[in-house]
Design a protein around this motif. Sequence first.
Motif, PDB file in Angstrom:
ATOM      1  N   HIS A 225       0.571  -0.909  -0.176  1.00 42.27           N
ATOM      2  CA  HIS A 225      -0.037   0.147   0.091  1.00 42.27           C
ATOM      3  C   HIS A 225       1.028   1.648  -0.182  1.00 42.27           C
ATOM      4  O   HIS A 225       1.509   1.097   0.370  1.00 42.27           O
ATOM      5  CB  HIS A 225      -1.045  -0.030   0.984  1.00 42.27           C
ATOM      6  N   GLN A 226       0.402   2.620  -0.998  1.00 42.42           N
ATOM      7  CA  GLN A 226       1.413   3.185  -1.061  1.00 42.42           C
ATOM      8  C   GLN A 226       0.479   4.672  -0.748  1.00 42.42           C
ATOM      9  O   GLN A 226      -0.377   4.789  -0.668  1.00 42.42           O
ATOM     10  CB  GLN A 226       2.072   3.159  -2.503  1.00 42.42           C
ATOM     11  N   TYR A 227       1.675   5.993   0.161  1.00 40.22           N
ATOM     12  CA  TYR A 227       1.050   7.198  -0.072  1.00 40.22           C
ATOM     13  C   TYR A 227       1.776   8.025  -0.041  1.00 40.22           C
ATOM     14  O   TYR A 227       2.776   7.240   0.039  1.00 40.22           O
ATOM     15  CB  TYR A 227       0.024   7.456   1.352  1.00 40.22           C
ATOM     16  N   ILE A 228       1.541   9.316  -0.489  1.00 38.48           N
ATOM     17  CA  ILE A 228       2.364   9.940  -0.541  1.00 38.48           C
ATOM     18  C   ILE A 228       2.406  11.016  -0.118  1.00 38.48           C
ATOM     19  O   ILE A 228       1.650  11.489   0.631  1.00 38.48           O
ATOM     20  CB  ILE A 228       2.367  10.880  -2.432  1.00 38.48           C
ATOM     21  N   ILE A 229       3.475  12.050   0.887  1.00 37.82           N
ATOM     22  CA  ILE A 229       3.439  12.982   0.892  1.00 37.82           C
ATOM     23  C   ILE A 229       3.712  14.268   0.116  1.00 37.82           C
ATOM     24  O   ILE A 229       4.878  14.522  -0.370  1.00 37.82           O
ATOM     25  CB  ILE A 229       3.696  13.259   2.488  1.00 37.82           C
ATOM     26  N   SER A 230       3.009  15.303   0.417  1.00 41.02           N
ATOM     27  CA  SER A 230       3.226  16.404  -0.550  1.00 41.02           C
ATOM     28  C   SER A 230       4.502  17.737  -0.092  1.00 41.02           C
ATOM     29  O   SER A 230       4.242  17.494   1.065  1.00 41.02           O
ATOM     30  CB  SER A 230       2.014  17.356  -0.944  1.00 41.02           C
ATOM     31  N   ASP A 231       4.946  18.106  -0.809  1.00 39.82           N
ATOM     32  CA  ASP A 231       5.308  19.429  -0.831  1.00 39.82           C
ATOM     33  C   ASP A 231       4.884  20.383  -0.051  1.00 39.82           C
ATOM     34  O   ASP A 231       3.288  20.459   0.344  1.00 39.82           O
ATOM     35  CB  ASP A 231       6.323  20.311  -1.605  1.00 39.82           C
ATOM     36  N   ASP A 232       5.552  20.810   1.537  1.00 33.92           N
ATOM     37  CA  ASP A 232       4.524  22.530   1.409  1.00 33.92           C
ATOM     38  C   ASP A 232       3.396  22.657   0.389  1.00 33.92           C
ATOM     39  O   ASP A 232       3.540  23.048  -0.613  1.00 33.92           O
ATOM     40  CB  ASP A 232       4.686  23.604   1.971  1.00 33.92           C
ATOM     41  N   ILE A 233       2.270  22.989   1.095  1.00 32.49           N
ATOM     42  CA  ILE A 233       1.699  23.783   0.532  1.00 32.49           C
ATOM     43  C   ILE A 233       1.146  25.358   1.024  1.00 32.49           C
ATOM     44  O   ILE A 233       0.482  24.800   2.173  1.00 32.49           O
ATOM     45  CB  ILE A 233      -0.228  22.919  -0.007  1.00 32.49           C
ATOM     46  N   MET A 262       0.574  17.375   2.212  1.00 28.07           N
ATOM     47  CA  MET A 262      -0.753  16.634   2.469  1.00 28.07           C
ATOM     48  C   MET A 262      -0.394  15.459   2.201  1.00 28.07           C
ATOM     49  O   MET A 262       0.326  14.651   1.371  1.00 28.07           O
ATOM     50  CB  MET A 262      -2.238  17.133   1.336  1.00 28.07           C
ATOM     51  N   LEU A 263      -1.156  14.878   2.893  1.00 24.51           N
ATOM     52  CA  LEU A 263      -0.665  13.183   2.411  1.00 24.51           C
ATOM     53  C   LEU A 263      -2.290  12.650   1.868  1.00 24.51           C
ATOM     54  O   LEU A 263      -3.062  12.540   1.941  1.00 24.51           O
ATOM     55  CB  LEU A 263      -0.835  12.159   3.873  1.00 24.51           C
ATOM     56  N   MET A 264      -1.505  11.738   0.615  1.00 23.15           N
ATOM     57  CA  MET A 264      -2.739  11.187  -0.192  1.00 23.15           C
ATOM     58  C   MET A 264      -2.335   9.516  -0.324  1.00 23.15           C
ATOM     59  O   MET A 264      -1.191   9.412  -1.083  1.00 23.15           O
ATOM     60  CB  MET A 264      -2.666  12.310  -1.603  1.00 23.15           C
ATOM     61  N   GLY A 265      -2.903   8.458   0.029  1.00 25.01           N
ATOM     62  CA  GLY A 265      -2.862   7.268  -0.421  1.00 25.01           C
ATOM     63  C   GLY A 265      -4.449   7.247  -1.015  1.00 25.01           C
ATOM     64  O   GLY A 265      -5.177   7.922  -1.500  1.00 25.01           O
ATOM     65  N   THR A 266      -3.417   5.702  -2.048  1.00 24.05           N
ATOM     66  CA  THR A 266      -4.774   5.037  -2.333  1.00 24.05           C
ATOM     67  C   THR A 266      -4.748   3.820  -2.469  1.00 24.05           C
ATOM     68  O   THR A 266      -3.921   3.407  -2.448  1.00 24.05           O
ATOM     69  CB  THR A 266      -4.383   5.427  -4.685  1.00 24.05           C
ATOM     70  N   TYR A 267      -5.548   3.075  -2.662  1.00 17.94           N
ATOM     71  CA  TYR A 267      -6.260   1.975  -3.055  1.00 17.94           C
ATOM     72  C   TYR A 267      -5.991   1.773  -4.684  1.00 17.94           C
ATOM     73  O   TYR A 267      -7.401   1.849  -5.016  1.00 17.94           O
ATOM     74  CB  TYR A 267      -7.676   1.294  -2.580  1.00 17.94           C
ATOM     75  N   GLU A 268      -4.769   1.701  -5.187  1.00 15.68           N
ATOM     76  CA  GLU A 268      -5.184   1.150  -6.771  1.00 15.68           C
ATOM     77  C   GLU A 268      -6.058   0.037  -7.219  1.00 15.68           C
ATOM     78  O   GLU A 268      -5.970  -0.667  -6.469  1.00 15.68           O
ATOM     79  CB  GLU A 268      -4.206   1.530  -7.337  1.00 15.68           C
ATOM     80  N   ARG A 269      -6.190   0.183  -8.634  1.00 15.73           N
ATOM     81  CA  ARG A 269      -7.199  -1.144  -8.989  1.00 15.73           C
ATOM     82  C   ARG A 269      -6.165  -2.628  -9.025  1.00 15.73           C
ATOM     83  O   ARG A 269      -6.138  -3.856  -9.046  1.00 15.73           O
ATOM     84  CB  ARG A 269      -7.616  -1.051 -10.223  1.00 15.73           C
ATOM     85  N   ALA A 270      -5.066  -2.150  -9.684  1.00 16.72           N
ATOM     86  CA  ALA A 270      -4.395  -3.206 -10.019  1.00 16.72           C
ATOM     87  C   ALA A 270      -3.052  -3.329  -8.528  1.00 16.72           C
ATOM     88  O   ALA A 270      -2.185  -3.690  -8.510  1.00 16.72           O
ATOM     89  CB  ALA A 270      -3.798  -3.292 -11.459  1.00 16.72           C
TER      90      ALA A 270
END
Length: 803
Positions: A225-233, A262-270
């Motif tokens: 499972h992957q999530y990203i953390i963005s640079d400052d907004i 922001m932290l953004m995570g996803t449940y990708e289809r594949a």
Amino acid sequence: MKSHVQVAVIGGGVVGCSVLYHLTKAGWHDVVLLERDELTSGSTWHAAGGMHTINGDPNVAKLQAYTINLYKEIEQISGQSCGVHITAGIMLAATKERFEFLKMMRSRGRYLGLDMEMISVDEAARRFPLMDKKHFIGALYNTLEGHVDPSGVTHAYAKAARVQGAEVYRFTRVKDLKQRPDGTWDVITDKGNLHAEHVVNAGGLWARESGRMVGLELPLLAMEHQYIISDDIPEVAASPTEMLHVIDFDGEIYMRQEGKGMLMGTYERAGVPWSERETPWNFGHELLPNDLERIAPSLEVGFEHFPKIGQAGIKRVVNGPFTFAPDGNPLVGPIRGLKNYWVACAVMAGFSQGGGVGLSLSNWMVHGDPGADIWGMDVSRYGDWATMAYTNAKVRENYSRRFRVRFPNEELAAARPLRTTPIYDRLQAQNAVFGAAYGLEHALWFAPSKEQANEEVTFYRSNAHDIVAQECKAVREGVGLMEISTYAKYEVTGPDAETWLSRVLANRMPQQGRIALTPMLNHEGKLIGDFTVAKLAADRFFIIGSGIAENYHMRWWERHMPERGVAIRAFGAELVGLSVAGPKSRTLLQKLVKDDLSTASFPFLSFRKMEIGLVPALAGRISFTGDLGYEIWVKPEYQRTLYDALLEAGKEFAIRHFGARALQSLRLEKGFGTWAREYRPIYGPYEAGLDRFIDLRKNDFIGREAAAKEKQTGGTRRLVTFAVDATDADTIGDEPVWHDGKVVGWITSGGYAHYSKTSVAMGYIPAGINGSGKFEVEILGERRPARLCAKPVFDPDGTRMRA
Ligand SMILES: Cc1cc2nc3c(=O)[nH]c(=O)nc-3n(C[C@H](O)[C@H](O)[C@H](O)COP(=O)(O)OP(=O)(O)OC[C@H]3O[C@@H](n4cnc5c(N)ncnc54)[C@H](O)[C@@H]3O)c2cc1C
């Protein structure tokens, strides 16, 4: 290290630590936790820490709310911060279906007491300015959402447990478990051995390995499972309040604030499974290599829906594994056939669910009952049919659908067909549309042609509606044929069979050749089963129950079984069944049997061995349709012959196949309740209207005392049936019931009663509310007028089934 303890908990992730804490809270202090590394060394340390109350099962949702509200308590006891940020959250909908799904969630939340409201897209954008409004049509706002510090929470549980007497042994790996004859365990570790009365497997990523130590293959699998953390907004940095927790269902992403980004995570289809067969013991505080390619399609949507995040750039990517059961809910409870071995694993949302899991499991261990309705998390919902390959396919499917709408009439395709009966291909040739229950394929309805054997998924009445109406009509006016192999079948034998059954079941046992209907109660007098019992001989009983609860019931029975004098066996698919029902069913069956089937010699609730055509069978005069009908049980090798014979004999009566959808419609108009819906361990038998099946005057039986009390007080709620003024959608279960403008109860099941042409809903309301006042039932967020039915809408006096 202690040499003897009451409980050894394996695993120092958020779940094991919660179990440890809750055991001390429930009064067991001689408890230890064994962790092979530092605490949090499994999936816990790299979690995003998000938490929310949404779950498809309202009982699990309630336990999620418990978890979130628990953090204050453990912070106080431990002095350790959990880093709780209750930011509130929005769930965004981009489509009408999703918006309806959210309205359903809001409805469910209402009766659970959860604070949720539907908001417009403008309001959502006001509360969460990072979104681009044009992609959405509305949102659900929930006050009880946010995030925590995963490590803080885990240490707070552990410290709070220690304050209350528990001990935690880090860097101590459990290498093996050996059971002594008295059911206690020798726990073999790399730091020496420990004797424990009970063992809890909270091994997270290694739960399968701790299961294999005792010969158990747990149905769970880790997914990357992957999530990203963005640079400052800049907008985030400048915001006076913390950003909301956000789920964008159509983008299949979740988000929360992390620092000034922001932290953004996803449940990708594949999705990709991790360590499919076994988990390496040397995996520790490490991450998996990133694979941004894999989540790129979701990120693209995310950056389009939330452009400021896209513009900010990516500061960090986290890829870590965590475990899921095939349906995505935890695996909790004791294991059938294994004394003093408990599991608390496959917890995919440890920060929403860990507290509820710890609470239920510790209640179960200390008080003998989880203390809440946790059917949705009970490990016994899976049988040995849940193989590793089944689990693999289902977990992938579940992961890929994490944020997809699940429609009430939707059957998921992965790992099917798995279990089939001998007439599966015969039913296929009849254009059956199948569902799967407990891994077994069964017909839902029968389409007029192969091309039409497909049900559109919808919250409304589907393309099957009119066809199911015809199936119902055939049963009510002629004769219908249905396969009933999904029911669980048991045989209880031995000189003490009757005494024992009379002790575990609440009704008097039947005379030889007769059937009794009986609930089963737990010690608190709550419903844990609902059975048909037939007496075949003085020392032989045949029992039929809910198929999905076979393992659940066997676990209970085996635990309440004396050492000798009685034996129980679950047939599984070694016995399969067919049912004929409807006013012409007797004449049809009579053509094939020598026995006299007239009511005088084979009345309602009779049961006996019978030759039907060429086939040796067991037959009972009973039908869940509420009509004249017969249930016939045979060994699988006879099922095709029996099926062919019944169809052939039924030709002159225009016999018609009917499936589970028609049965649901027929039982609803008869007001027949069913296990896991109307009958669950949160309801008492008098509340459920099962008075006539409880015999308080016979011998003592489990739950008798509590049932007697309930009889006196009448219980706190009662099961009722409503006729609902529905239009193009019916209730499905879990909708709130309104009375004079207030939510007072909930629906347990509902649907369209075709033959009575009424939308019927069954549910619980407070015992004190009589028939007066204005009732409404919520369907897809709309309050629909509902009329309380004092009697079943079809054949209220039951003359048809006794005919
Ligand atoms: C990238 C990512 C993001 C996530 N985001 C969220 C989120 O936002 N919200 C949320 O609620 N959840 C999230 N999760 C899921 C969450 O991490 C899990 O639900 C949770 O960690 C499960 O905890 P656990 O205790 O069951 O398992 P684990 O954390 O795996 O703990 C099991 C522990 O048992 C120990 N152990 C196992 N076997 C033995 C043995 N034989 N002897 C001794 N010790 C043993 C292990 O060392 C380990 O420490 C996320 C997970 C990942 C990977």
